[in-house]
Design an enzyme around this catalytic site. Sequence first.
Site, PDB file in Angstrom:
ATOM      1  N   GLU A   7      52.498  88.538  65.804  1.00 28.83           N
ATOM      2  CA  GLU A   7      53.512  88.215  64.801  1.00 28.83           C
ATOM      3  C   GLU A   7      54.916  88.230  65.381  1.00 28.83           C
ATOM      4  O   GLU A   7      55.807  87.548  64.881  1.00 28.83           O
ATOM      5  CB  GLU A   7      53.405  89.222  63.646  1.00 28.83           C
ATOM      6  N   ASP A 109      50.324  91.336  62.020  1.00 24.64           N
ATOM      7  CA  ASP A 109      50.183  92.644  61.397  1.00 24.64           C
ATOM      8  C   ASP A 109      48.938  92.653  60.515  1.00 24.64           C
ATOM      9  O   ASP A 109      48.607  91.657  59.863  1.00 24.64           O
ATOM     10  CB  ASP A 109      51.405  92.968  60.538  1.00 24.64           C
ATOM     11  N   TYR A 321      51.112 102.019  62.070  1.00 20.12           N
ATOM     12  CA  TYR A 321      51.664 100.898  61.298  1.00 20.12           C
ATOM     13  C   TYR A 321      52.493 101.415  60.115  1.00 20.12           C
ATOM     14  O   TYR A 321      51.990 102.177  59.284  1.00 20.12           O
ATOM     15  CB  TYR A 321      50.516 100.030  60.795  1.00 20.12           C
TER      16      TYR A 321
END
Length: 835
Positions: A7, A109, A321
């Site tokens: 990403e 992601d 994350y």
Amino acid sequence: MKVIIAEKPDQASKLAAPFKHKKTQGYLEIAPNEFFPRGAYVTWAVGHVCELLPPEEYNPAWKRWSRATLPMIPDKFRYRVMKSKYKQFNIVKQLLHRPDVDEIIIAGDAGREGELIVRTIISTAGARKPMKRLWISSLTEKAVRDGFANLLTEEDTRPLYFEAYSRACADWLVGMNASRIYTILMKEKGVSDVFSAGRVQTPTLALVVKREKEIANFKSEPFWEVFATFQMGKKKYDGKWISKEGETRVNDPQMAEKIAAFCQDKPAEVKELTKERKEFLPPYLFNLSSLQATANKLYKFSPKKTLDIAQKLYLKGVISYPRSDSAFVTPGEAQTFPEILQKLGRQTDYQGLFPAPIQSLMGNKRFVNEKKVTDHYAIIPTEQVPQVSKLPDEERKIYDLIARRLIAAHYEAAIYDYTTVVTIVDGRAEFITKGREQIQEGWRKVIFGDEDAKSSGKGKKGSKADKEDGDNQDDFDDTLLPPLEQGETGTCKKANAKESKTQPPKRYTEGQLITLMKTAGKHLGDQELEKVLMRVEGLGTEATRAGIITMLKDRNYISVTKNQVFATPKGMVLIEAIGDKILASPEMTAKWEQRLSQIGQGEASPQEFMEQVKKLSQKIIEDAVEQSRTWTFEGIDLDALPKRGERGGKGGAGSRGPRESAGTGAGTGGTRGKGGTRNSRGASGGESEGYGSYGYPSDSSGYVAAGVERSSGGGGAATATASAGSKTSAKTNASAKSDSKSTMGNSIGPCKLCDGEIIDKGDFYGCSHYTKNQCKLTIGKKILGKAVSATNAKRILTKGKSNLIKGFKKGEKTFDAYLVWDEQGKSVRFEFEGK
């Protein structure tokens, strides 16, 4: 060969790090290894590379802002490559079409937006090759290797793409049509500003406006309380009078004085003494909302700033994350905790906290609960522990919060004894005293301050009160009480009545607003919808709430001063206009998210969902037209809003209001025309939870929601002479309003068009006689990136010319100029040196 599409560039670097690789323009080439026997190419998006088309590219008639063109419903939604991202897109496209490439690995992601970003690039590039999905929540080398060893099939995550794509298109429909109809109708009422609306931003704004109204309508009332000091032998303590009904406030000052006089020097007795022991379990591990709320309370960080910092730490590989909505981990993550704690324990900042009383969290469902882990587990440190003291200050603060939460989870409960004393004076007047005594420090050794006691929950085993933001302190304080016994007697040594006033509700902080968005489902009044919103975590998602708040600031719907969130007149006008219709209610988001979730799980049809959204778009327009017939906007300072003719375009003062087409002009509030810059604050107003101006996708990580320009091209002003008569961008307005609250209403100088005064109106300088005679003279506070000070505005009005202002910027060019009053054109224009 395989192509791996990340990403972002930093993410791509982390994916290549475990392997021997070399860097090339726009991608990394991994040498053959056990995972990729023929090697692989790792390339990247730059956030969203593709955008949904603007209205006029579906239908030229939609370029004009008109009731007749609404609702705008494309037959089929289409994407195009953003001009500023075209170079990187071509690199990705060329890699995808290489004959030696036989497989594509989606590595955005691990969430629906990551799915949308990468799949849209692949689709737009016309690639038709087999795909796999890398799904990881950490960027450590171990996590990356494990992820490549356990790739998902493309079919596993395809429903997530349908969910994200459906949401993008649906938000485009609602945002475009709602924004246009309200802007058009407002203009008909003489308010020529640009109003954007959307399914998440509008109900969020409604919450802030509701609080603003509560404060404005609050009437402070006096009340009195009676306090007494008791002497029981050598022991002394204080108490507050309480009625038989449990009230401590008295509305009659004479009655309060009589109670105090009655108690003075009278005998007193300990009528009741109760003691309750309470255990406060360690706070949950962080998800993004709780991290944002905590960082805002402790450090005044905005939610977006916290997310940005956490993203940096994630890309460094030192935390998991950050856009997680879960506060739990799986047993797999819990197995790494001993190693992480061992590394933290070697550092000076944490040495005093080890050894922790609890060695393992395995089996502790407060923290380790696989059933409660959604797409991602809680935000935790990774085994790649940095030297914390050497991190940049802001990164250190966020990392420290996350690390301490994990350490605290390995500590015992904090235990307190809560004591309540009821003292009776002369057998009639009762007083209550409360105190708290710490019995076991527990996890509070790791995390200091009331903030964390409030976030810990109470009860020996944890209960429904065990919420991250619940206030479990009740009204007990830290008063140390002497050892008292029931029946003990003494004297009321002193009693006095104290006057106080009821206080209005407090404005939300940004952290509280994040929490409020998350818990919005508690107040719907419909049990089924409440369950839906509670399940989907309220308004927005963990990844997008910060972007929503940033967007509300950028669009001048709210302002933030000293961490307090204010609703602006513009925000109040919009919510007043929408009223109690569905667009301002969390109800729509509840139903919406319920269906989207079903789409993401493969249980609902995207096509059927879009048909319902089309009908909703039509209803929103009908509701707006109906509501507009009764708009009065009483009690709202409309003078603080631009009126017909106050916004830009040629002509400066007296020019018309917002353009009905998306053409160039400084006054269009971010609308886009040929070669013009594009931003997320535009008139088209797609929902920022995924979409900025014209519905451009965003994951709220700073690409779009904060107003980042997304195409190359000319500046925002149509001509130099338009600048002085135009309003600044919404972001500038929000900043200027915040910075100039103390100067609002100040006179700048005489009006050049009438006998009024030009005054500071917060976002701009405008005529005091607008209401009286519709005088439209305004001077923007910021023109082509340069602030226009009150001193320079006064010079324009009194001397016809400002001082030389350096650094005006149009496109890529900068220039210096004077601002001068053009008597013939009745406007402000540029004059260059030497003329």
